[in-house]
Design a protein around this motif. Structure first.
Motif, PDB file in Angstrom:
ATOM      1  N   VAL A 183     -38.217 -25.963  38.440  1.00  0.00           N
ATOM      2  CA  VAL A 183     -39.416 -25.358  37.622  1.00  0.00           C
ATOM      3  C   VAL A 183     -38.624 -24.644  36.651  1.00  0.00           C
ATOM      4  O   VAL A 183     -38.686 -24.364  35.311  1.00  0.00           O
ATOM      5  N   ARG A 184     -37.624 -23.724  37.040  1.00  0.00           N
ATOM      6  CA  ARG A 184     -36.970 -22.680  36.441  1.00  0.00           C
ATOM      7  C   ARG A 184     -35.965 -23.424  35.497  1.00  0.00           C
ATOM      8  O   ARG A 184     -35.903 -22.928  34.247  1.00  0.00           O
ATOM      9  N   THR A 185     -35.351 -24.535  35.611  1.00  0.00           N
ATOM     10  CA  THR A 185     -34.834 -25.206  34.706  1.00  0.00           C
ATOM     11  C   THR A 185     -35.491 -25.838  33.623  1.00  0.00           C
ATOM     12  O   THR A 185     -35.261 -25.602  32.579  1.00  0.00           O
ATOM     13  N   MET A 186     -36.868 -26.104  33.759  1.00  0.00           N
ATOM     14  CA  MET A 186     -37.626 -26.454  32.979  1.00  0.00           C
ATOM     15  C   MET A 186     -38.106 -25.402  31.782  1.00  0.00           C
ATOM     16  O   MET A 186     -38.595 -25.718  30.881  1.00  0.00           O
ATOM     17  N   GLU A 187     -38.467 -24.415  32.538  1.00  0.00           N
ATOM     18  CA  GLU A 187     -38.595 -22.959  31.774  1.00  0.00           C
ATOM     19  C   GLU A 187     -37.640 -22.552  30.716  1.00  0.00           C
ATOM     20  O   GLU A 187     -37.963 -22.063  29.754  1.00  0.00           O
ATOM     21  N   SER A 188     -36.255 -22.717  31.216  1.00  0.00           N
ATOM     22  CA  SER A 188     -35.416 -22.482  30.580  1.00  0.00           C
ATOM     23  C   SER A 188     -34.313 -23.267  29.596  1.00  0.00           C
ATOM     24  O   SER A 188     -33.864 -22.902  28.585  1.00  0.00           O
ATOM     25  N   GLN A 189     -34.746 -24.499  29.833  1.00  0.00           N
ATOM     26  CA  GLN A 189     -34.202 -25.281  28.837  1.00  0.00           C
ATOM     27  C   GLN A 189     -35.065 -26.686  28.426  1.00  0.00           C
ATOM     28  O   GLN A 189     -35.858 -26.923  29.000  1.00  0.00           O
ATOM     29  N   ARG A 190     -34.855 -27.152  27.137  1.00  0.00           N
ATOM     30  CA  ARG A 190     -35.698 -28.168  26.752  1.00  0.00           C
ATOM     31  C   ARG A 190     -35.332 -29.534  27.104  1.00  0.00           C
ATOM     32  O   ARG A 190     -33.956 -29.693  27.219  1.00  0.00           O
ATOM     33  N   PRO A 191     -36.109 -30.331  27.191  1.00  0.00           N
ATOM     34  CA  PRO A 191     -35.601 -31.782  27.522  1.00  0.00           C
ATOM     35  C   PRO A 191     -34.879 -32.233  26.509  1.00  0.00           C
ATOM     36  O   PRO A 191     -34.896 -31.807  25.438  1.00  0.00           O
ATOM     37  N   PRO A 192     -33.902 -33.408  26.725  1.00  0.00           N
ATOM     38  CA  PRO A 192     -33.702 -33.971  28.003  1.00  0.00           C
ATOM     39  C   PRO A 192     -33.197 -33.281  29.028  1.00  0.00           C
ATOM     40  O   PRO A 192     -32.347 -32.664  28.947  1.00  0.00           O
ATOM     41  N   ILE A 193     -33.649 -33.514  30.296  1.00  0.00           N
ATOM     42  CA  ILE A 193     -33.199 -32.804  31.608  1.00  0.00           C
ATOM     43  C   ILE A 193     -32.824 -33.975  32.559  1.00  0.00           C
ATOM     44  O   ILE A 193     -33.495 -34.795  32.947  1.00  0.00           O
ATOM     45  N   TYR A 194     -31.557 -33.927  32.922  1.00  0.00           N
ATOM     46  CA  TYR A 194     -31.244 -34.725  34.270  1.00  0.00           C
ATOM     47  C   TYR A 194     -30.475 -33.645  35.042  1.00  0.00           C
ATOM     48  O   TYR A 194     -29.311 -33.440  35.083  1.00  0.00           O
ATOM     49  N   VAL A 195     -30.986 -33.581  36.003  1.00  0.00           N
ATOM     50  CA  VAL A 195     -30.603 -32.513  37.048  1.00  0.00           C
ATOM     51  C   VAL A 195     -30.957 -32.802  38.526  1.00  0.00           C
ATOM     52  O   VAL A 195     -31.769 -33.360  38.749  1.00  0.00           O
ATOM     53  N   VAL A 196     -30.034 -32.250  39.530  1.00  0.00           N
ATOM     54  CA  VAL A 196     -30.202 -32.312  40.988  1.00  0.00           C
ATOM     55  C   VAL A 196     -30.118 -31.094  41.334  1.00  0.00           C
ATOM     56  O   VAL A 196     -29.203 -30.273  40.946  1.00  0.00           O
ATOM     57  N   ALA A 197     -30.914 -30.499  42.063  1.00  0.00           N
ATOM     58  CA  ALA A 197     -31.121 -28.985  42.855  1.00  0.00           C
ATOM     59  C   ALA A 197     -30.947 -29.195  44.172  1.00  0.00           C
ATOM     60  O   ALA A 197     -31.628 -29.593  45.052  1.00  0.00           O
ATOM     61  N   PRO A 198     -29.478 -28.731  44.964  1.00  0.00           N
ATOM     62  CA  PRO A 198     -29.499 -28.921  46.205  1.00  0.00           C
ATOM     63  C   PRO A 198     -29.472 -27.481  46.874  1.00  0.00           C
ATOM     64  O   PRO A 198     -29.393 -26.586  45.969  1.00  0.00           O
ATOM     65  N   GLY A 199     -29.843 -27.597  48.020  1.00  0.00           N
ATOM     66  CA  GLY A 199     -29.903 -26.203  48.629  1.00  0.00           C
ATOM     67  C   GLY A 199     -30.730 -25.701  50.113  1.00  0.00           C
ATOM     68  O   GLY A 199     -31.470 -26.960  50.332  1.00  0.00           O
ATOM     69  N   GLN A 200     -30.746 -24.658  50.479  1.00  0.00           N
ATOM     70  CA  GLN A 200     -31.456 -24.415  51.765  1.00  0.00           C
ATOM     71  C   GLN A 200     -32.685 -24.294  51.341  1.00  0.00           C
ATOM     72  O   GLN A 200     -33.161 -23.413  50.564  1.00  0.00           O
ATOM     73  N   VAL A 201     -33.588 -24.569  52.297  1.00  0.00           N
ATOM     74  CA  VAL A 201     -35.063 -24.354  52.278  1.00  0.00           C
ATOM     75  C   VAL A 201     -35.569 -24.162  53.579  1.00  0.00           C
ATOM     76  O   VAL A 201     -34.942 -24.307  54.548  1.00  0.00           O
ATOM     77  N   TYR A 202     -36.703 -23.462  53.736  1.00  0.00           N
ATOM     78  CA  TYR A 202     -37.358 -22.771  54.928  1.00  0.00           C
ATOM     79  C   TYR A 202     -38.839 -23.389  55.141  1.00  0.00           C
ATOM     80  O   TYR A 202     -39.599 -23.417  54.140  1.00  0.00           O
ATOM     81  N   ARG A 203     -39.084 -23.774  56.366  1.00  0.00           N
ATOM     82  CA  ARG A 203     -40.440 -24.080  56.788  1.00  0.00           C
ATOM     83  C   ARG A 203     -40.780 -23.484  57.978  1.00  0.00           C
ATOM     84  O   ARG A 203     -39.866 -23.559  59.218  1.00  0.00           O
ATOM     85  N   ARG A 204     -41.992 -23.094  58.184  1.00  0.00           N
ATOM     86  CA  ARG A 204     -42.418 -22.820  59.403  1.00  0.00           C
ATOM     87  C   ARG A 204     -42.490 -23.892  60.501  1.00  0.00           C
ATOM     88  O   ARG A 204     -43.507 -24.342  60.619  1.00  0.00           O
ATOM     89  N   GLU A 205     -41.797 -24.164  61.296  1.00  0.00           N
ATOM     90  CA  GLU A 205     -41.600 -25.501  62.113  1.00  0.00           C
ATOM     91  C   GLU A 205     -40.975 -25.041  63.375  1.00  0.00           C
ATOM     92  O   GLU A 205     -40.179 -24.083  63.665  1.00  0.00           O
ATOM     93  N   THR A 206     -41.474 -25.605  64.421  1.00  0.00           N
ATOM     94  CA  THR A 206     -40.684 -25.404  65.768  1.00  0.00           C
ATOM     95  C   THR A 206     -39.567 -26.374  65.761  1.00  0.00           C
ATOM     96  O   THR A 206     -40.100 -27.680  65.706  1.00  0.00           O
ATOM     97  N   PRO A 207     -38.380 -26.020  65.803  1.00  0.00           N
ATOM     98  CA  PRO A 207     -37.468 -27.040  65.803  1.00  0.00           C
ATOM     99  C   PRO A 207     -37.634 -28.185  66.811  1.00  0.00           C
ATOM    100  O   PRO A 207     -37.637 -27.774  67.897  1.00  0.00           O
TER     101      PRO A 207
END
Ligand code: 2NL
Length: 346
Positions: A183-207
């Motif tokens: 979303v931030r990439t689309m806000e800050s740069q015009r198409p064409p856009i070809y990106v991957v966004a890797p990283g840590q994420v968080y959910r309220r789960e019981t492991p």
């Protein structure tokens, strides 16, 4: 032969044997006193000389001198020998082994999940994508609102999301996916856009064996003129074959996500049975990797991209899932335990 001469020969033989048998310099010292000191065996013979006639005294005296000289010599040699041995033994005992091998210093390496992330990034870089990153603490708008989650959507509730408590400001949370980076990439740069966004994420789960509250995602986004569902299918199939190997194809099944329309579940041919059906794939021949779809026009509207001019697709994968598949790990929780017996295997 006189009695004294015989005695002297006996003394010489006895002490010679005892000197040779002595096992330490202190034992030898005791023997030396017994043989040669004032109150010793030879001194006793010497004291007896006075009682002998002149000829015998001369003969015995000469022999006494000879025996004394001989025993003194033996003693010196034996003492030197014993002291040398004792010194060697002491040095050996006190030795600090400066040559001891302590082993090469061990250098750590990337965590299995980090390495898997890099490998996935490499495949996408090879396909022409760029890697983008963004904050792990997000606002509600980038994580949900812009992605077409309606206000009452269950994912937004505190049951599924970690909300950050900042007093008056109540819309800060730990990102539940890496989509806000796109979303931030689309806000800050015009198409064409070809990106991957890797990283840590968080959910309220019981492991459990297949879920973690903290895990990693890699999401992809393509926005360009004339992008179709066919491009999406080709892209994910190219990716799965590049990552898993030739012949490991992807298939899409209808699914639902708020931010894509149409949406699809993404599956690969089971790596273990190649589609025959086995325990790992629950006899279906396929393994679910993630989801994908055509970017919903509402998402484009939220970031100010004209959906009449541009279309696009997006996809999302769990990185731990790839590591799990490739290394046959049956419980995901080991990835967070930091047990070196696990970590050092990779
Ligand atoms: C899954 C499914 C998905 C996306 C992620 C996305 C991002 C933007 C717009 C539209 Cl900015 N879509 N991401 C789309 C479909 C599926 O992930 O199961 N992930 C583990």
């Amino acid at each position: 032969m006189s009695e004294q001469l015989v005695e002297l020969d006996e003394l010489r033989a006895r002490f010679a044997a005892q000197f040779a048998a002595a096992t330490s310099s202190s034992e030898l010292e005791v023997l030396e006193r017994e043989a040669l000191a004032k109150g010793g065996a030879l001194a006793a013979v010497s004291r007896g000389l006075g009682a002998l006639g002149p000829d015998q005294r001369k003969e015995v005296g000469a022999h006494l001198h000879e025996v004394r000289t001989e025993l003194t010599g033996m003693l010196r040699e034996r003492r030197e020998d014993l002291l040398r041995r004792e010194r060697t033994a002491r040095l050996e005992a006190e030795r600090i082994d400066l040559t001891e091998v302590v082993g090469a210093p061990t250098v750590g390496h990337e965590h299995l999940v980090t390495r898997t992330q890099r490998e996935l990034e490499d495949v996408f870089l090879g396909m022409g994508f760029s890697v983008v990153e963004g904050p792990e603490v997000e606002d509600d708008w980038h994580n949900f609102e812009a992605l077409n989650f309606p206000p009452g959507h269950p994912a937004r509730s505190s049951w599924d999301t970690f909300h950050v408590s900042l007093g008056d400001c109540d819309d800060v949370l730990l990102r539940t996916h890496t989509s806000p980076v796109q979303v931030r990439t689309m806000e800050s740069q015009r198409p064409p856009i070809y990106v991957v966004a890797p990283g840590q994420v968080y959910r309220r789960e019981t492991p459990d064996a297949r879920h973690l509250a903290v895990f990693h995602q890699i999401e992809g986004l393509v926005v360009d003129r004339g992008i179709t569902f066919g491009d999406l299918a080709g892209c994910v199939d190219t990716f799965t074959q590049a990552y898993f190997g030739e012949g490991i194809h992807a298939r899409l099944r209808p699914g639902f996500f708020p931010f894509t329309e149409p949406s699809a579940e993404l599956e690969v041919v089971c790596l273990f049975c190649r589609g025959e059906g086995c325990r790992t794939c629950s006899r279906t021949g396929w393994i679910e990797l993630g989801g994908c779809g055509m970017v919903d026009p509402n998402v484009f509207a939220a970031v100010g991209i004209d959906p009449e001019e541009y279309t696009g697709f997006a996809f999302g994968f769990g990185i731990e899932r790839f590591a799990q598949l490739r290394h046959d790990i049956n419980d995901m929780r080991v990835m967070l335990d930091n047990d070196v017996r696990f970590l050092s295997q990779f």
